[in-house]
Design an enzyme around this catalytic site. Structure first.
Site, PDB file in Angstrom:
ATOM      1  N   HIS A  49       0.823  -1.202   0.000  1.00 35.14           N
ATOM      2  CA  HIS A  49       0.000   0.000   0.000  1.00 35.14           C
ATOM      3  C   HIS A  49       0.857   1.252   0.000  1.00 35.14           C
ATOM      4  O   HIS A  49       1.962   1.262   0.543  1.00 35.14           O
ATOM      5  CB  HIS A  49      -0.909   0.007   1.233  1.00 35.14           C
ATOM      6  N   SER A 337      -4.111  -5.318   7.569  1.00 31.77           N
ATOM      7  CA  SER A 337      -3.706  -4.435   6.490  1.00 31.77           C
ATOM      8  C   SER A 337      -3.463  -3.034   7.044  1.00 31.77           C
ATOM      9  O   SER A 337      -4.264  -2.556   7.843  1.00 31.77           O
ATOM     10  CB  SER A 337      -4.805  -4.388   5.440  1.00 31.77           C
TER      11      SER A 337
END
Lengths: 475, 428
Positions: A49, A337
């Site tokens: 990310h 995450s």
């Protein structure tokens, strides 16, 4: 007596082990499964990310952005596939524009570089398979994709190269404090260590709560995925997210570093910490959601589906540091995450804390580089010809779909921390990961495993433990 | 670089028959490339009988059937390489292959016959939910383990899909002492040959559960059981009909897919319906001098028809290499599947190059009772053949005669369709 025992050989445990292996310390990694990368690290979006998603001023944001920045060099140092393919957050409704703007601003605040809001026209030029009704997108050029198996295996192998020990099939039962050390009771004996790192993923609360009165609670949050054949791999070239909107968080559509297309995940909180089963609702839900952003998704090209569990902690923040009331017991908990993206930075951070706590000194002979498995497909025809001349096993193709040779499978087994099962071979070589899903290569790979491990064919497993592939010989 | 007139990719039934036919039609320089350890392809693991009734008028086992063609190829002195994987074919017919013994090598061919066969659809392609334990195999993999490697993949078995391999494996596993608890089939009819349903299920009392599918797979390490459910007309599982079957293995016989990675790589046009190359009357693909036959072209039920088709491909390749039968006026007739016909192979005919008789093969999309196969030449009924029963699991064929086609002035389209009798019985 060990200096450090790390519980869990997922990407975080292995990153911490690798960073600790820089120091003169006796390090042991214990893992309940038969291999590294068997839990959360094995079944996720394989995304690095950019860092716009994490809350402002959070540890998540800081470590995400830092981990992202480290990835390029780390992937070269440790020889695992990583690609900065860029990511897009697609906005489908005018009313969601403020949310897009907020993501942009948060990203800038978090230190994400190169963020840009794209018009509909720019977006469709960049990704022609985005639905026509998209109104715009956030573009993050620093977003990337990685092979989570190779990344974890690379970190582990490098740690092992530098002296860290690994014990598999070793589930920790009990942790107790003894005068100057921690005692770990495991399935295969008891160990003493000055310091413990809790990198146990969805089980991190279990171990934390054994030693600390300040309880935490991890909820396994299931994410289901569909993987598409390589023929669909270029359907999009960037990772395509959806703006969190009235239909929830949305799913992503992304190419993988190996050239497949990956779609997912769903998000369902469950009780069962081993509940990695896919569901009918989950799969149909994620495919339906993906089609709101990406058009003409080739549904006939799905080759497998799978589910992974994120270790969700109620505070939705990484818990990294010494557990309250438990000296030298360090948590790396709540690593959901962007955990994969942050792992390298988590490794540095946790190792730094332990270095200070135990007063560790750097080694002089630390080996920073690790070479991955030989990949014949990356060689020129001439080089490949020379390779096969020297090692004929590289001329014997075992997995037709991914064109993996016997030589690669043998290397996967013989390496330090080598493969012990069909899945172990698959994660290291991709044999069995293609469109026939091991239909052709499974008997041949089993034979190679049996030969290399001097084991009986009947004892070869899919994934260790009781996962035996055969029940008996034909009478 | 080595050079051959004809390179055949695959030494299974299609490749062997094609090679023999090409040699019999005057081609000396032929090379068969086979990836496995022996010639014969998938037939080597099909140790049951029932092969060769059309070709040899006797019932052979798979290895026996293959053996006859292997003997033929040996007698004709046709060259072949085993353990040899073709990794690329260029549009100008340069073949790159490799093996342990010879390493990586290139071959220039004048013509290529694609005969790579097919592979099985996997669990993933069906999105069957549940865990991913050991014990879930495609029926063909299980067949290889039992018949060639000598291992049992399970002792309590559920089979999904009633394609021929699934049916054959139900019997095989039973004979080896396993308990086959059920064969579930998503469709309201079996995809396999009628004779296999009788001989492999009925004779052993194995229940065939039509309109059923697997909706859950249980067991984290080794398979513990599966849940079957009834499906509605659209194939959707019906809530409340779930039934749990404890078992240690699930075999999948849920369809075959022609293996056309090499064909795609060289730019051959592939049909969306068959997943095989689009071919003309010579079984020539969209690339001149590249032919296809057998299961790589479209999935067959009987190997006899594979051999027949492959011989035709071998003859065509021979003509191509010898430079005969070149087209002058290029008149092309299209073969169009309509009403009930899913696809037709070939999809076009060049009259000039057509042999005197051409077998056209096709499949229907549903079960038809007391219906007829109708053939129209540019809208005009040309032939009508009544059939008592037709099913997607049984390939149909008609024969076209060149003489007859030549009589048709300026013929553009031949349509094949299924016409149902008016007073048709209900399907039940």
């Amino acid at each position: 007596m060990f200096d450090v025992i790390i519980i869990g050989a997922g990407v975080v445990g292995c990153a911490v082990a690798r960073e600790l292996s820089r120091y003169n310390a006796k390090v042991l990694v214990v893992e309940k499964c038969e291999d590294v990368c068997c839990g959360t690290s094995k079944a996720n979006s394989a995304i690095i990310h950019a860092g716009y998603d994490a809350p402002r001023d959070s540890l998540m944001a800081e470590l995400n952005v830092r981990g992202n920045e480290m990835m390029e060099e780390l992937s070269k140092e440790l020889d695992f596939p990583f690609k900065r393919n860029g990511s897009l957050v697609v906005c489908l409704e005018e009313e969601d524009r403020p949310a897009l703007k907020e993501l942009y601003e948060r990203g800038v605040y978090n230190g994400v570089k190169g963020l840009r809001i794209l018009s509909r026209k720019e977006l469709l030029e960049l990704e022609p398979n985005i639905q026509e009704n998209a109104v715009g997108a956030l573009y993050a050029p620093s977003g990337g994709i990685v092979c989570p198996f190779h990344m974890t295996i690379a970190l582990a192998e490098n740690a092992a190269q530098n002296g860290a020990e690994f014990r598999f099939n070793t589930m920790v039962k009990k942790i107790t404090r003894e005068e100057e050390a921690w005692r770990l009771e495991t399935e295969s004996g008891s160990f003493l260590s000055r310091c413990i790192v809790n990198a146990a993923g969805v089980y991190a609360d279990t171990f934390h709560n054994m030693v600390s009165s300040q309880k935490i609670h991890i909820t396994p949050r299931k994410g289901e995925y569909c993987l598409f054949d390589k023929t669909a791999g270029s359907h999009v070239t960037r990772t395509v997210f959806q703006v969190p909107g009235k239909y929830g968080k949305g799913v992503l559509v992304t190419p993988t570093v190996h050239g497949n297309l990956l779609v997912g995940p769903t998000a369902t909180d469950i009780e069962n910490r081993e509940g990695t089963n896919t569901t009918q609702e989950g799969i149909s839900q994620l495919l339906a959601k993906a089609q709101t952003t990406v058009k003409e998704l080739p549904l006939r090209q799905v080759i497998t589906s799978f589910a992974g569990l994120r270790a969700h902690e109620e505070g939705h923040e990484f818990i990294i540091g010494e557990a309250s009331g438990a000296k030298n017991f360090f948590d790396t908990a709540g690593i959901e995450s962007p955990g994969l993206s942050s792992a390298p930075a988590i490794g540095v951070m946790a190792a730094g804390m332990i270095r200070d706590a135990l007063d560790l000194k750097e080694k002089e002979n630390f080996i920073a580089e690790r070479k991955g498995l030989l990949n014949p497909a990356a060689l020129s025809l001439e080089e490949r010809r020379a390779l096969i001349r020297e090692k004929p096993e590289y001329g014997n193709i075992i997995c037709r779909c991914e064109m993996i040779s016997e030589g690669e499978i043998i290397e996967a087994v013989r390496r330090p921390l080598g493969a012990r099962s069909l899945d172990g071979v698959k994660r290291r070589t991709r044999a069995g990961m293609g469109r026939c899903q091991s239909g052709f290569c499974c008997p041949k790979t089993m034979e190679i495993l049996a030969r290399e491990l001097s084991a009986d064919m009947l004892d070869i497993t899919k994934s260790g433990g009781a996962a035996r592939l055969l029940v008996s010989s034909v009478k | 670089m080595k050079a051959y007139d004809l390179v055949i990719i695959g030494g299974g039934p299609a490749g062997l028959a094609a090679a023999a036919a090409a040699r019999e039609n005057g081609i000396e320089s032929i090379l068969i490339l086979e990836r496995d350890r022996e010639l014969g392809g998938i037939l080597n693991q099909c140790i049951h009988n029932g092969f060769g009734l059309h070709t040899f008028q006797e019932e052979l086992t798979g290895p026996e059937y293959a053996g006859r063609f292997i003997a033929m190829v040996e007698e004709l002195g046709i060259e072949y390489r085993l353990h040899t994987m073709v990794i690329d074919i260029s549009p100008d017919k340069k073949v790159i292959a490799m093996s342990r013994e010879e390493g990586l090598f290139e071959i220039q061919a004048k013509a290529v016959i694609l005969a790579m066969g097919c592979r099985e659809r996997s669990r993933g392609a069906l999105n069957i939910p549940g865990y991913r334990p050991a014990g879930v195999y495609s029926a063909g993999t299980a067949q290889r383990l039992v018949n060639m490697e000598g291992y049992m993949p399970g002792k309590e078995v559920v089979i999904l899909g009633s394609g021929d391999i699934g049916l054959i494996m139900a019997r095989r596993m039973t004979l080896e002492g396993a308990k086959v608890k059920a064969v579930a089939e998503l469709m309201p009819y079996s995809g396999g040959l009628k004779r296999n349903i009788v001989q492999c299920l009925d004779d052993f009392g194995i229940p065939l559960k039509l309109s059923h599918t697997v909706v859950d797979i249980d067991g984290r390490e080794r398979l513990k059981g599966v849940t079957l459910a009834k499906v509605d007309e659209k194939g959707k599982p019906m809530p409340g009909t779930e039934e749990y079957y404890s078992c240690d293995s699930l075999l999948l016989s849920v369809g075959l897919i022609p293996e056309n990675e090499l064909s795609r790589g060289m730019g051959v046009e592939i049909s969306q319906i068959t997943s095989g190359p689009v071919v003309n009357e010579s079984l020539e693909t969209s690339i001149e001098g590249v032919f296809a036959c057998g299961n790589v072209l479209h999935v067959h039920d009987l190997v006899d028809f594979v051999s027949e088709e492959a011989k035709a491909a071998g003859r065509s390749a021979a003509s191509y290499i010898k430079g005969i039968n070149k087209v002058s006026d290029g008149r092309v007739i299209r073969l169009v599947p309509e009403g009930g016909v899913r696809y037709i192979v070939p999809s076009s005919i060049c009259l000039e190059r057509m042999e005197n008789k051409l077998t056209v093969r096709f499949r229907v999309g549903a079960v038809y009772k007391k219906a007829a196969i109708a053939v129209y030449y540019d809208g005009k009924l040309a032939a009508r053949k009544k059939r008592l029963i037709m099913a997607p699991g049984e390939m149909e064929e008609i024969c076209l005669e060149k003489e007859r086609l030549l009589k048709e002035e300026n013929l553009k389209n031949i349509v094949i369709c299924i016409e149902e009798e008016k007073a048709q019985e209900g399907m039940g």
